[in-house]
Design an enzyme around this catalytic site. Structure first.
Site, PDB file in Angstrom:
ATOM      1  N   ASP A  67     111.841  38.897  49.255  1.00  0.00           N
ATOM      2  CA  ASP A  67     110.648  38.077  49.103  1.00  0.00           C
ATOM      3  C   ASP A  67     109.738  38.140  50.319  1.00  0.00           C
ATOM      4  OD1 ASP A  67     112.228  36.765  50.901  1.00  0.00           O
ATOM      5  OD2 ASP A  67     112.105  34.798  49.952  1.00  0.00           O
ATOM      6  N   ASP A  70     118.403  40.687  49.920  1.00  0.00           N
ATOM      7  CA  ASP A  70     118.121  39.992  51.163  1.00  0.00           C
ATOM      8  C   ASP A  70     118.847  38.645  51.131  1.00  0.00           C
ATOM      9  OD1 ASP A  70     116.721  39.542  53.649  1.00  0.00           O
ATOM     10  OD2 ASP A  70     115.491  38.108  52.548  1.00  0.00           O
ATOM     11  N   ASP A  80     110.563  43.088  53.532  1.00  0.00           N
ATOM     12  CA  ASP A  80     111.281  43.747  52.440  1.00  0.00           C
ATOM     13  C   ASP A  80     110.435  44.790  51.718  1.00  0.00           C
ATOM     14  OD1 ASP A  80     113.523  42.101  52.837  1.00  0.00           O
ATOM     15  OD2 ASP A  80     112.624  40.523  51.615  1.00  0.00           O
TER      16      ASP A  80
END
Length: 840
Positions: free
Chosen positions: A580, A308, A584
């Site tokens: 995080d 990410d 996700d």
């Protein structure tokens, strides 16, 4: 809808009993008994217990007790590891759990977030973490950071509920659990808590994703079953053959039982369990928490790392990077303002004045920090100015103004900032100048920067106007901000590339921002980018084709992240996913290895992950991959050793039947050998460091086997060489010593010393036998202990009689030493031949 006074305490308690606490399903704690039950029902532990039960049935109590004792030690280590992991996650969860300000019986009170119920009236202000899904009843210039839900770090403007709103407009009238209020204030009604909230629904969706065993777990279990079955059949045939050929059923049974004990592969599950447990413990010392221990080994096979952007590659902390006036740019990159940069002072000065002094918005915080750093000690910071009024951001005008009074000036000074097009509109600039500014903004946005326009005005009338447009604004310049890449990320990505690991960035951000961050991080952007809309337009075969060359994925929704991970897996890749945010979590769980950030990550992300980076250090992930590769390499060494060391034992058990000799090995001898074999393959090889050059090699193939032909071939050849040395020792000792006990003594001593030689030869498969060796303290202790026990068994008559040994003569002692050295030379030569074969 609740009354304005909110719920009563009695009604809130009743709803809490009915609906349950405002907690995520993943947040439930496992008690000590439940954790222990999870540990002891692991298939590997059940196999160990079964092996111990077989030994008890065979009547070898010493071996059974030793094995079962080992089982309990390993269970204790694994249980402590799981408890520590859970305790660390609980600590992170408690730190991140917000408290909420609600109206109860008409009085504002602070309550723990888990006690919120549907219908509660919640009061929100700048800096608050939204504790549940809330429908807004009142909102005053409210903006909310929803990056942990959407991956988009730009704050979202919210407004109060309208009865007719539907679709996207209705979403702007709700604040979702886990988001952060960056500006303004609001009053809202809780409409969903716990698993029923938007955050909770993502957590619940994780239950539909199946967690897979690692290939090594499946392969080891299969090998153990096959070897155990074959061992029992061979032992039965040996017992029957001995009894039929010699008419001695008792000795035949003893020979069969000895062979069964020699073949049973109890070391394999022990080795795998110890390697994984110690690997998890070592990673914890590197601030990497292991939540699913078998994933440690699989890290070494990772071929694709999906990351990410926000909070993973970047710090999720905005910084002012450039100041722009007319066509000139000043980059804030370490150098101080000089005489040539004075023209840029007003941009930062009025940017600070247009921001809140106690800011929660990430961009305002960045502007304030830049002002303190770059304007400190100058006349451009105005701590003594008094705020007269402000004009907040609105949906109609994406700009805000603040009106100030200076102690030494009669006129009021107005500072404004906002979207560049809004500031151009406020300044009533001519079209040509507006187009020039728009071109600058586009160029900065292409570099991944977020751009704000800054303006100023002087106001001398007594009454402030109703709207910002009534001020006579002057355009000052542009502020360009960025969410900088973490300092350790470029080096970590470069090491991944050198190790043959492909890194793909998956984000909800704008394509220009994503590509700019990708370039800064060192990702290959030559294959272009793929947006969420592009993903929706591609079927699975077309997506698989694009995955082969694309590494940047932007404007991606949570369900699309999951599709990308599954598409990589369908191509045969071993996928690790980092993240995080709540968005996700499904992809983290679907990946072969999910890696969550522990410092600022959400509960859902941490609970879904296999590994948690406690200090949010992206470089620690490369360390974890390094440990995974080291573990697999050392496991292969241990497997080769186990095969090589069992072959001479099996040979000594079969030779008497084939050659017409008396029994050579008995259960007591096997037990003695286990004192060397078990710690050697489970401890000595585990502590061996990573072989040089391993991180410059591509990942092992996804279908690579732990028990492949090269490992089995090496173990077979080494074992046959050691068997030849042992049989030669037995034959020569009988001829020179004149007794079967002398033959047994030399054969056993050569076998024990050959085990030590086998360990030394297999400690490294890349360094030469005569080259410099790393220090292995465990091996030193095993050598000393083994030699001491062997000296005791040979030299102490009472012990020697138990093993049916005779006192060795100097000649026989010399024979033992020579054969042991020859065995070491053979094993080292086999390793060298394997090394040359690899190079060619």
């Amino acid at each position: 809808m609740p009354p304005v006074a909110g719920l009563s305490q009695q009604e809130a308690q009743a709803r809490l009993q009915r609906d349950g606490p405002n907690e995520l399903p993943a947040a439930s704690r496992s008690g000590a008994a439940q954790l222990l039950w999870e540990v002891v029902r692991e298939p590997m532990f059940l196999l160990l217990v079964a092996c111990g039960a077989i030994y008890l049935a065979l009547g070898d109590r010493h071996e059974a007790l030793m094995l079962l004792g080992f089982v309990f030690v390993v269970i204790a280590i694994t249980f402590v590891q799981k408890r520590r992991s859970q305790a660390a996650l609980d600590a992170l969860r408690d730190l991140s759990s917000p408290r909420a300000l609600v109206l109860r019986d008409g009085v504002p009170v602070k309550v723990p977030s888990p006690s919120l119920v549907a219908g509660d009236v919640v009061l929100l202000a700048e800096g608050d973490r939204v504790p549940a899904d809330v429908e807004l009843l009142e909102a005053s210039y409210l903006t909310v950071d929803e990056s942990q839900l959407t991956g988009e770090s730009q704050p979202v403007l919210k407004q109060a509920r309208e009865a007719t709103a539907t679709g996207p407009a209705a979403a702007h009238q709700r604040c979702f659990s886990g988001s952060l209020v960056t500006q303004g204030s609001a009053k809202g009604c809780v409409v969903a808590t716990g698993a029923r909230s938007a955050l909770g629904r993502i957590g619940v969706s994780l239950g539909g994703i199946v967690m897979e065993d690692t290939p090594i777990q499946r392969e080891t279990a299969q090998v153990v079953r096959r070897v155990a079955t074959a061992g029992v059949l061979i032992a039965a045939l040996l017992a029957i053959g001995w009894a039929v050929s010699r008419g001695d059923w008792l000795t035949g049974l003893l020979a069969g039982l000895t062979l069964a004990m020699a073949i049973l592969p109890e070391e394999l599950p022990v080795v795998l369990t110890i390697f994984l447990g110690l690997g998890a413990w070592r990673l914890s010392r590197e601030q990497v928490l292991t939540r699913r221990i078998p994933a440690v080994e699989l890290l070494g096979a990772t071929t694709v790392l999906c990351v990410d952007k926000t909070g993973t590659l970047t710090r999720n902390q905005m910084e002012v990077r450039q100041l722009c006036v007319d066509d000139k740019h000043f980059v804030l990159a370490g150098q101080p303002f000089d005489d040539m940069a004075h023209a840029f002072h007003p941009v930062l000065e009025y940017g600070v004045l247009s921001s809140h002094r106690r800011a929660f918005d990430p961009m305002e915080s960045a502007i304030g920090a830049a002002g303190q750093r770059w304007l400190q000690g100058s006349e451009h910071l105005h701590a003594d100015w008094t705020l007269v009024s402000d004009y907040p951001l609105s949906r109609e005008l994406l700009a805000m103004s603040r009106v100030w009074r200076s102690p030494d000036c009669r006129e009021l000074l107005v500072a404004a900032k906002g979207a560049p097009e809004a500031i151009v509109d406020l300044c009533h600039l001519p079209p040509a100048q507006g187009q020039s500014i728009a071109s600058q903004v586009a160029a900065l946005a292409a570099e991944g920067l977020r751009v704000l326009g800054v303006a100023r005005a002087v106001f001398s009338a007594n009454k402030l106007p109703a709207i910002q447009h009534d001020f006579d604004f002057e355009f000052v310049g542009l502020l360009a901000l960025e969410d900088p890449v973490r300092s350790d990320v470029p080096a970590a990505i470069a090491e991944c590339r050198a190790a043959g690991i492909r890194v793909a960035m998956i984000t909800g951000d704008h394509p220009a921002t994503a590509l700019a961050i990708a370039r800064q991080a060192g990702l290959d952007t030559g294959g272009g980018h793929l947006t969420g809309a592009d993903l929706d337009a591609l079927d699975d075969p077309a997506l698989a084709e694009r995955l082969s060359r694309t590494q940047v994925f932007c404007r991606v929704r949570p369900e699309q992240k999951l599709r990308l991970v599954q598409a990589f897996k369908a191509r045969g890749d071993v996928v690790a996913m980092t993240g995080d945010g709540v968005n996700d979590a499904p992809a983290l769980k679907a990946a072969h290895i999910g890696v969550a950030m522990g410092g600022r990550g959400t509960d859902v992300a941490r609970e879904a992950a296999d590994l948690v980076l406690l200090n949010d250090d992206f470089g620690a992930l490369v360390t974890a991959i390094r440990y995974g590769r080291r573990m697999f390499a050392n496991l292969r060494k241990a497997i080769a050793f186990v095969l090589a060391v069992h072959l001479p034992i099996i040979g000594l058990a079969l030779a008497p039947l084939l050659m017409g000799w008396p029994l050579i090995l008995m259960p007591a001898h096997i037990l003695f050998l286990q004192l060397v074999i078990d710690p050697a393959c489970s401890i000595v090889f585990e502590v061996e460091p990573l072989e040089p050059g391993t991180m410059a090699q591509p990942p092992r193939r996804p279908d690579a086997r732990l028990f492949d032909g090269s490992v089995l071939g090496l173990g077979l050849l080494q074992g046959l060489g050691l068997l030849a040395a042992v049989l030669a020792g037995r034959l020569l000792a009988v001829r020179w010593g004149g007794s079967e006990d002398a033959g047994r003594t030399v054969a056993f001593a050569v076998l024990v010393l050959g085990n030590l030689a086998l360990i030394q030869a297999n400690r490294s498969w890349t360094r030469t036998a005569t080259g410099p060796q790393t220090v292995n303290t465990a091996f030193r202790w095993i050598v000393l202990g083994t030699l001491a026990l062997l000296a005791l068994a040979l030299g102490l008559p009472q012990v020697a009689s138990l093993f049916k040994f005779s006192a060795p003569t100097p000649t026989l002692l010399g024979l033992m030493a020579v054969l042991a050295l020859m065995a070491w030379g053979w094993c080292a030569w086999m390793v060298a031949a394997r090394r040359r074969h690899w190079r060619t």
